[in-house]
Design an enzyme around this catalytic site. Sequence first.
Site, mmCIF file in Angstrom:
data_model
loop_
_atom_site.group_PDB
_atom_site.id
_atom_site.type_symbol
_atom_site.label_atom_id
_atom_site.label_comp_id
_atom_site.label_asym_id
_atom_site.label_seq_id
_atom_site.Cartn_x
_atom_site.Cartn_y
_atom_site.Cartn_z
ATOM 1 N N LYS A 189 0.862 -1.186 0.000
ATOM 2 C CA LYS A 189 0.000 0.000 0.000
ATOM 3 C C LYS A 189 0.898 1.236 0.000
ATOM 4 O O LYS A 189 1.946 1.256 0.675
ATOM 5 C CB LYS A 189 -0.884 -0.025 1.257
ATOM 6 C CG LYS A 189 -1.879 1.137 1.330
ATOM 7 C CD LYS A 189 -2.761 1.010 2.570
ATOM 8 C CE LYS A 189 -3.824 2.092 2.634
ATOM 9 N NZ LYS A 189 -4.665 1.997 3.832
ATOM 10 N N SER A 219 -9.595 2.086 2.929
ATOM 11 C CA SER A 219 -8.714 2.787 2.019
ATOM 12 C C SER A 219 -7.729 1.900 1.276
ATOM 13 O O SER A 219 -7.158 2.334 0.273
ATOM 14 C CB SER A 219 -7.936 3.857 2.785
ATOM 15 O OG SER A 219 -7.097 3.247 3.755
ATOM 16 N N SER A 252 -9.708 -0.217 7.234
ATOM 17 C CA SER A 252 -9.154 -0.176 5.877
ATOM 18 C C SER A 252 -8.489 -1.443 5.371
ATOM 19 O O SER A 252 -8.137 -1.514 4.200
ATOM 20 C CB SER A 252 -8.166 0.978 5.746
ATOM 21 O OG SER A 252 -8.888 2.158 5.511
HETATM 22 N N1 GLN Z 1 -13.071 4.500 6.358
HETATM 23 C C1 GLN Z 1 -12.360 4.972 7.510
HETATM 24 C C2 GLN Z 1 -11.904 6.388 7.271
HETATM 25 O O1 GLN Z 1 -12.259 6.921 6.291
HETATM 26 C C3 GLN Z 1 -11.206 4.069 7.828
HETATM 27 C C4 GLN Z 1 -9.997 4.315 7.019
HETATM 28 C C5 GLN Z 1 -8.807 3.524 7.464
HETATM 29 O O2 GLN Z 1 -8.933 2.542 8.194
HETATM 30 N N2 GLN Z 1 -7.650 4.002 7.056
HETATM 31 O O3 GLN Z 1 -11.213 6.985 8.039
#
Ligand code: GLN
Length: 486
Positions: free
Chosen positions: A77, A152, A176
Amino acid sequence: MSDLHNLSVKSLASLLQTKEVSAVEVATRFLARMGGNPHNAFLDIDSEVTLAQARASDAKLADGTAGPLEGVPVAHKDVFVTRDFATTAGSKILSGYRSPFDATVVQRLRTAGMVTLGKLNCDEFAMGSANENSAYGPVQNPWDTARVPGGSSGGSAAAVAAGLAPAATGTDTGGSIRQPASFCGITGIKPTYGRASRYGMIAYASSLDQAGPMARSAEDCALMLSAMCGADLDRDSTSLDMPTEDFTASLNNSLEGLRIGIPKEFFGEGLAADVRAAVDSALREYEKLGAKLVPISLPRTELSIPVYYIIAPAEASSNLSRFDGVKFGHRAKDYTDLVDMYKKTRAEGFGNEVKRRIMTGAYVLSHGYYDAYYLQAQKIRRMIADDFQNAFKECDVIAGPVAPSVAWKFGENANDPVADYLADIFTLPASLAGLPGMSVPAGFGAGGMPVGLQLIGNYFKEAQLLNAAHRLQQATDWHLQKPQGI
Ligand code: GLN
């Protein structure tokens, strides 16, 4: 071997150790599949670097110094900094940035022998649930290219699902790893907060951020997690001072008598019927395997949304202050003085969602509002963690859906950030408590889209989660299904 790209990490590792294939052969196959960047999953590819690593792996395999995963490809990532590939965190503000060092997780996987295929697309600074917030365009879900891959870590999930990489790294702050794994029909685990070093992982919300593996099976995740975790106290003071663990050791333990807690708050009104049916079918499999389902309650589940969306932006507003055009990446061209340069650089470099969170975060931390928002959120965070400890008096693991629905179509939630926030409801509680959680394929819902079962364990119980996931995968074939043409 025509199906190299469909082999597990485990099979690839053993074929490489017995020299039935070479690391260069494997890397070449994946690089060929990555050509044209299907699904917009990758942000940086450099075949020279990948092949050089593969050649080094072949040398180690030849002279007997190979690591356990020598020659097996992995893609990272884009929030993990890498010396040999660009790192952008999906943001324009880091365009062209190259780190002088590798993140600890990247380094540890390389030490275990893994060959880096490239860097994977993600929501900007890992803020998002659909990969629609990347400055470099969205990632498509390989099961239906009109749908989001989740976020994400959307690039990570799509790459594994589409056979562009046998495994990937992800990060999970509020879901994420688990949610994109669920949306793309793969397996992913977020370990206990502190298990994996955060050094070189671009910070979003430091008290929540955790790295973890995403692959096709629990067994592959266990192999990778064993290599990724470990104390790194000199460089990340929140990394846990615990010995490394072999998470594959107990994969085949019996589930006889395992108490699986079913939180009633995870099965309420907002849960789509197709997701519920798939999750129920996985729970029935667990009963067949000898587990007992016990009703439990996590009473503050709903509060995890406001609590997370106060704490995470608060930490982000501080973490992202370092991106000012001086040390990293993008700098505005025309400016009058230093402050003007900061302002223009940040206005040009950050996307809308990142700006929204920086402003929210600065607001909840500001004098006069701190007590009303940030401090209250911290108190409720503690109570959410306590709720889990109460629940774990009655059960060994907790199971439920990862997300209320299957992957939605592009644009469905656009212009409505709150709709995306609400969809995080089932992943946020474990994140706030710092508990390990994983997503395991549990069949299919509307539109033939994959559904993930979420398993949550108590602190340091990753081995137990992976065992439960592995036994399910021995008994079912949901995790073996692939999008058409893969
Ligand atoms: N969807 C959550 C956010 O927008 C989690 C994102 C994540 O775990 N990086 O913050």
